[in-house]
Enzyme design. Sequence first.
Site, PDB file in Angstrom:
ATOM      1  N   SER A 117       0.842  -1.202   0.000  1.00  0.00           N
ATOM      2  CA  SER A 117       0.000   0.000   0.000  1.00  0.00           C
ATOM      3  C   SER A 117       0.877   1.252   0.000  1.00  0.00           C
ATOM      4  O   SER A 117       2.096   1.170   0.130  1.00  0.00           O
ATOM      5  CB  SER A 117      -0.813  -0.009   1.292  1.00  0.00           C
ATOM      6  OG  SER A 117       0.095  -0.054   2.394  1.00  0.00           O
ATOM      7  N   GLY A 118       0.211   2.403  -0.105  1.00  0.00           N
ATOM      8  CA  GLY A 118       0.931   3.668   0.072  1.00  0.00           C
ATOM      9  C   GLY A 118       1.519   3.739   1.473  1.00  0.00           C
ATOM     10  O   GLY A 118       2.667   4.170   1.672  1.00  0.00           O
ATOM     11  N   ASP A 152      -1.722  -9.971  -0.748  1.00  0.00           N
ATOM     12  CA  ASP A 152      -2.650 -10.991  -1.249  1.00  0.00           C
ATOM     13  C   ASP A 152      -3.139 -10.679  -2.655  1.00  0.00           C
ATOM     14  O   ASP A 152      -3.757 -11.543  -3.286  1.00  0.00           O
ATOM     15  CB  ASP A 152      -3.824 -11.183  -0.269  1.00  0.00           C
ATOM     16  CG  ASP A 152      -3.360 -11.841   1.027  1.00  0.00           C
ATOM     17  OD1 ASP A 152      -2.238 -12.413   1.045  1.00  0.00           O
ATOM     18  OD2 ASP A 152      -4.100 -11.788   2.020  1.00  0.00           O
ATOM     19  N   GLY A 164      -3.377  -0.221   6.306  1.00  0.00           N
ATOM     20  CA  GLY A 164      -3.973   0.877   7.062  1.00  0.00           C
ATOM     21  C   GLY A 164      -5.224   0.480   7.828  1.00  0.00           C
ATOM     22  O   GLY A 164      -5.479   1.005   8.915  1.00  0.00           O
ATOM     23  N   HIS A 220       2.249  13.293  26.787  1.00  0.00           N
ATOM     24  CA  HIS A 220       2.585  12.552  28.017  1.00  0.00           C
ATOM     25  C   HIS A 220       1.374  11.809  28.589  1.00  0.00           C
ATOM     26  O   HIS A 220       0.246  12.288  28.533  1.00  0.00           O
ATOM     27  CB  HIS A 220       3.121  13.532  29.070  1.00  0.00           C
ATOM     28  CG  HIS A 220       2.111  14.591  29.433  1.00  0.00           C
ATOM     29  ND1 HIS A 220       1.178  14.419  30.418  1.00  0.00           N
ATOM     30  CD2 HIS A 220       1.868  15.794  28.888  1.00  0.00           C
ATOM     31  CE1 HIS A 220       0.411  15.476  30.491  1.00  0.00           C
ATOM     32  NE2 HIS A 220       0.799  16.339  29.564  1.00  0.00           N
ATOM     33  N   HIS A 259      -4.843   3.789  14.943  1.00  0.00           N
ATOM     34  CA  HIS A 259      -4.156   4.573  13.915  1.00  0.00           C
ATOM     35  C   HIS A 259      -4.355   6.044  14.243  1.00  0.00           C
ATOM     36  O   HIS A 259      -5.488   6.531  14.277  1.00  0.00           O
ATOM     37  CB  HIS A 259      -4.730   4.239  12.531  1.00  0.00           C
ATOM     38  CG  HIS A 259      -4.146   5.052  11.416  1.00  0.00           C
ATOM     39  ND1 HIS A 259      -4.584   4.965  10.120  1.00  0.00           N
ATOM     40  CD2 HIS A 259      -3.141   5.977  11.386  1.00  0.00           C
ATOM     41  CE1 HIS A 259      -3.886   5.790   9.347  1.00  0.00           C
ATOM     42  NE2 HIS A 259      -3.017   6.422  10.095  1.00  0.00           N
TER      43      HIS A 259
HETATM   44  C1  LIG Z   1     -15.319  10.567   9.244  1.00  0.00           C
HETATM   45  C2  LIG Z   1     -15.094   9.691   8.024  1.00  0.00           C
HETATM   46  C3  LIG Z   1     -14.535   8.339   8.473  1.00  0.00           C
HETATM   47  C4  LIG Z   1     -16.446   9.488   7.345  1.00  0.00           C
HETATM   48  O1  LIG Z   1     -16.253   8.750   6.184  1.00  0.00           O
HETATM   49  P1  LIG Z   1     -17.531   8.266   5.331  1.00  0.00           P
HETATM   50  O2  LIG Z   1     -18.388   7.413   6.176  1.00  0.00           O
HETATM   51  O3  LIG Z   1     -17.010   7.688   4.058  1.00  0.00           O
HETATM   52  O4  LIG Z   1     -18.319   9.604   5.132  1.00  0.00           O
HETATM   53  P2  LIG Z   1     -18.651  10.385   3.794  1.00  0.00           P
HETATM   54  O5  LIG Z   1     -17.393  10.845   3.125  1.00  0.00           O
HETATM   55  O6  LIG Z   1     -19.599   9.552   3.011  1.00  0.00           O
HETATM   56  O7  LIG Z   1     -19.402  11.651   4.387  1.00  0.00           O
HETATM   57  C5  LIG Z   1     -20.648  11.543   5.040  1.00  0.00           C
HETATM   58  C6  LIG Z   1     -21.013  12.913   5.532  1.00  0.00           C
HETATM   59  O8  LIG Z   1     -20.159  13.280   6.638  1.00  0.00           O
HETATM   60  C7  LIG Z   1     -19.437  14.480   6.329  1.00  0.00           C
HETATM   61  N1  LIG Z   1     -18.072  14.299   6.831  1.00  0.00           N
HETATM   62  C8  LIG Z   1     -17.241  13.295   6.494  1.00  0.00           C
HETATM   63  N2  LIG Z   1     -16.074  13.440   7.145  1.00  0.00           N
HETATM   64  C9  LIG Z   1     -16.193  14.553   7.896  1.00  0.00           C
HETATM   65  C10 LIG Z   1     -15.316  15.206   8.776  1.00  0.00           C
HETATM   66  N3  LIG Z   1     -14.091  14.714   9.019  1.00  0.00           N
HETATM   67  N4  LIG Z   1     -15.740  16.307   9.390  1.00  0.00           N
HETATM   68  C11 LIG Z   1     -16.991  16.796   9.142  1.00  0.00           C
HETATM   69  N5  LIG Z   1     -17.889  16.205   8.310  1.00  0.00           N
HETATM   70  C12 LIG Z   1     -17.472  15.102   7.698  1.00  0.00           C
HETATM   71  C13 LIG Z   1     -19.499  14.598   4.803  1.00  0.00           C
HETATM   72  O9  LIG Z   1     -19.348  15.918   4.399  1.00  0.00           O
HETATM   73  C14 LIG Z   1     -20.862  14.040   4.520  1.00  0.00           C
HETATM   74  O10 LIG Z   1     -21.827  15.014   4.843  1.00  0.00           O
HETATM   75  P3  LIG Z   1     -23.235  15.105   4.063  1.00  0.00           P
HETATM   76  O11 LIG Z   1     -23.958  13.820   4.386  1.00  0.00           O
HETATM   77  O12 LIG Z   1     -23.873  16.306   4.665  1.00  0.00           O
HETATM   78  O13 LIG Z   1     -22.880  15.243   2.623  1.00  0.00           O
HETATM   79  C15 LIG Z   1     -14.073  10.291   7.022  1.00  0.00           C
HETATM   80  O14 LIG Z   1     -14.617  11.374   6.293  1.00  0.00           O
HETATM   81  C16 LIG Z   1     -12.803  10.759   7.701  1.00  0.00           C
HETATM   82  O15 LIG Z   1     -12.694  11.861   8.260  1.00  0.00           O
HETATM   83  N6  LIG Z   1     -11.778   9.867   7.630  1.00  0.00           N
HETATM   84  C17 LIG Z   1     -10.461  10.138   8.095  1.00  0.00           C
HETATM   85  C18 LIG Z   1      -9.544  10.324   6.878  1.00  0.00           C
HETATM   86  C19 LIG Z   1      -8.111  10.503   7.261  1.00  0.00           C
HETATM   87  O16 LIG Z   1      -7.795  11.141   8.240  1.00  0.00           O
HETATM   88  N7  LIG Z   1      -7.226   9.900   6.500  1.00  0.00           N
HETATM   89  C20 LIG Z   1      -5.819   9.891   6.831  1.00  0.00           C
HETATM   90  C21 LIG Z   1      -5.242   8.578   6.404  1.00  0.00           C
HETATM   91  S1  LIG Z   1      -3.521   8.500   6.669  1.00  0.00           S
END
Ligand SMILES: CC(C)(COP(=O)(O)OP(=O)(O)OC[C@H]1O[C@@H](n2cnc3c(N)ncnc32)[C@H](O)[C@@H]1OP(=O)(O)O)[C@@H](O)C(=O)NCCC(=O)NCCS
Length: 206
Positions: A9-10, A32, A67, A134, A143
Amino acid sequence: MRLAILGASGHGKVIADAAEQLGWQDVIFFDDAWPSVKENGPWSVNGPTERLIERVSEFDGVVVGIGNNRTREEKQCELARAGANLVSIVHPAATVSSRASFGPGTVVFANAVINPCAYVGGGVIVNTGAVVEHDCVVGNFAHISPNAVLAGGVKLGQQVWVGACASIKQLVSVGDASIVGMGAVVTKDVGSGVTVVGNPARIRRQ
Ligand SMILES: CC(C)(COP(=O)(O)OP(=O)(O)OC[C@H]1O[C@@H](n2cnc3c(N)ncnc32)[C@H](O)[C@@H]1OP(=O)(O)O)[C@@H](O)C(=O)NCCC(=O)NCCS
């Protein structure tokens, strides 16, 4: 020094890069999706999990580069049962207090900080620039995404995912397998198995 990374993965690439900077000379991926996937950027992919298990004694260290918290736990446990030497990879530009500790299979990336008396479990990702202050306690297979901040004494359960740039107030707890969305500001305890987003963070999904 030969390192096997399960998960082409990345995220695996960042582990491989950190490992090379630490002096691991031979970094080989397994996934896999092999044989459809035979390379991961500049690194080769040599087979699926079963092949790694057959060859596990050939590697000085093994780490899971997946991840997804649940999958990472399943794979790390499978490799442990096969006798793999599960190692932790701490990027040379991370700062980890000698008074902090972490378990096997944990990775800590560049500019991350783990401060004194923090305890980080096994199979955890402390991603680029994340801060574990701390006295925090971080459960196995959590994660902490890039630039997320756990203030002092925060407790994360197992398999918690803290999104990028989220912040958690001091002494707050987050229950097992919960998700803290990107940029959330968590000011109160969060139960298990929920997703919270926003500032202040509120439950988005049960
Ligand atoms: C919270 C999270 C898990 C939700 O993912 P999801 O279930 O796929 O949600 P969606 O992208 O379908 O969004 C659903 C709704 O929540 C909102 N939403 C999603 N993430 C949000 C966030 N972090 N803060 C505020 N609103 C958020 C979307 O805008 C959407 O709103 P709407 O229904 O009004 O259009 C995801 O957005 C998130 O924040 N993941 C973390 C990503 C990250 O940090 N990656 C780093 C990897 S190294």
